[in-house]
Write an enzyme that holds these catalytic residues in place. Sequence first.
Site, PDB file in Angstrom:
ATOM      1  CB  ALA A  15      -0.926   0.002   1.214  1.00  0.00           C
ATOM      2  N   GLY A  16       2.166   1.140  -0.167  1.00  0.00           N
ATOM      3  CA  GLY A  16       3.009   2.329  -0.211  1.00  0.00           C
ATOM      4  C   GLY A  16       3.363   2.842   1.173  1.00  0.00           C
ATOM      5  CG  PHE A  17       5.230   6.901   1.924  1.00  0.00           C
ATOM      6  CD1 PHE A  17       6.439   6.719   2.573  1.00  0.00           C
ATOM      7  CD2 PHE A  17       5.202   7.700   0.790  1.00  0.00           C
ATOM      8  CE1 PHE A  17       7.601   7.313   2.104  1.00  0.00           C
ATOM      9  CE2 PHE A  17       6.358   8.299   0.303  1.00  0.00           C
ATOM     10  CZ  PHE A  17       7.555   8.105   0.963  1.00  0.00           C
ATOM     11  CG  LEU A  45      -0.223   7.587   4.824  1.00  0.00           C
ATOM     12  CD1 LEU A  45      -1.575   7.992   4.253  1.00  0.00           C
ATOM     13  CD2 LEU A  45       0.811   8.673   4.546  1.00  0.00           C
ATOM     14  CD  GLU A  46      -1.634   2.421  11.148  1.00  0.00           C
ATOM     15  OE1 GLU A  46      -0.822   1.815  11.898  1.00  0.00           O
ATOM     16  OE2 GLU A  46      -2.746   1.957  10.842  1.00  0.00           O
ATOM     17  CG  HIS A  70      14.221   8.076  -3.573  1.00  0.00           C
ATOM     18  ND1 HIS A  70      14.227   9.441  -3.424  1.00  0.00           N
ATOM     19  CD2 HIS A  70      12.965   7.760  -4.002  1.00  0.00           C
ATOM     20  CE1 HIS A  70      13.036   9.925  -3.745  1.00  0.00           C
ATOM     21  NE2 HIS A  70      12.263   8.925  -4.091  1.00  0.00           N
ATOM     22  N   GLY A  72       3.724   4.150  -3.347  1.00  0.00           N
ATOM     23  CA  GLY A  72       5.098   3.684  -3.342  1.00  0.00           C
ATOM     24  C   GLY A  72       5.230   2.210  -3.655  1.00  0.00           C
ATOM     25  CG  ASP A  91       7.497   9.414  -3.307  1.00  0.00           C
ATOM     26  OD1 ASP A  91       6.457   8.780  -3.551  1.00  0.00           O
ATOM     27  OD2 ASP A  91       8.101   9.330  -2.222  1.00  0.00           O
ATOM     28  NE  ARG A  93      27.184 -27.191 -36.156  1.00  0.00           N
ATOM     29  CZ  ARG A  93      26.456 -26.163 -36.542  1.00  0.00           C
ATOM     30  NH1 ARG A  93      26.232 -25.169 -35.708  1.00  0.00           N
ATOM     31  NH2 ARG A  93      25.929 -26.129 -37.741  1.00  0.00           N
TER      32      ARG A  93
END
Length: 276
Positions: A66-68, A70-71, A93, A117, A148, A261
């Site tokens: 879910a990316g960053f 936020l908590e 990054h 993210g 970002d 071959r």
Amino acid sequence: MSSNSDHHISVEHTDGVATIRFTRPSKHNAASGQLLLETLEALYRLESDDSVGAIVLTGEGAVFSAGFDLEEVPMGPASEIQSHFRLKALYYHAVIHMLARIEKPTLAAINGPAVGGGLGMSLACDLAVCTDRATFLPAWMSIGIANDASSSFYLPRIVGYRRAMEWLLTNRTLGADEAYEWGVVNRVFSEADFQSRVGEIARQLAAAPTHLQGLVKNRIQEGSSETLESCTEHEVQNVIASVGHPHFAERLAMFRSKEMRSSALAVDLDAVCGGR
């Protein structure tokens, strides 16, 4: 690495494939600072592990990431919040730069929603596959922050300028089929077949020569921003480097042998090239 509550990822090794799994399903595998640092540490270890030929990133449970997280955002003044995001962005990054730098091929196995993210991290992998129930959402507009996680770099290169602008500005959700159509993923698999198909692809990647894969990655990454003259000169340098490697000597000896071959590979080459 253990997947207990002390860790936010696990690392599994099977058949030359290392799988980095985000293990915060109750938090939708949101990228905590700890998760990002553990992922970076794992990538550094795997870079020098000769038993590993390919790296898979995936999520535990029903969500890729879910990316960053936020908590983790502090309750203090704006300056404190900005410092927090600056540090988290550096972590993100660092992971993304490592995914680009590492010679070994990386595969995002997107088992569910890839958001913000989480989407950015999947874009930074060399290849990406997803289940047919996966969804993709930029989400930065939703939470009020600028995009970002390398999205400004990878999105235009992967989907093109117009689609990148449309997606980021409208903030709409892409389903698996549309993500495939746009080139966000290489393949879409049913949920029932997903793990087995991921394993097949990863083992195929792991079986190939790592030094050649690293040269391919470097040329594709750098070539898009070079002139034709510069690009072809670097290709020549890579060819010269690769034919000096013991792997090429082995392959050349095999090709010259009667066994080679008479092999299926030689027959295919003769058919394509018109040989007898």
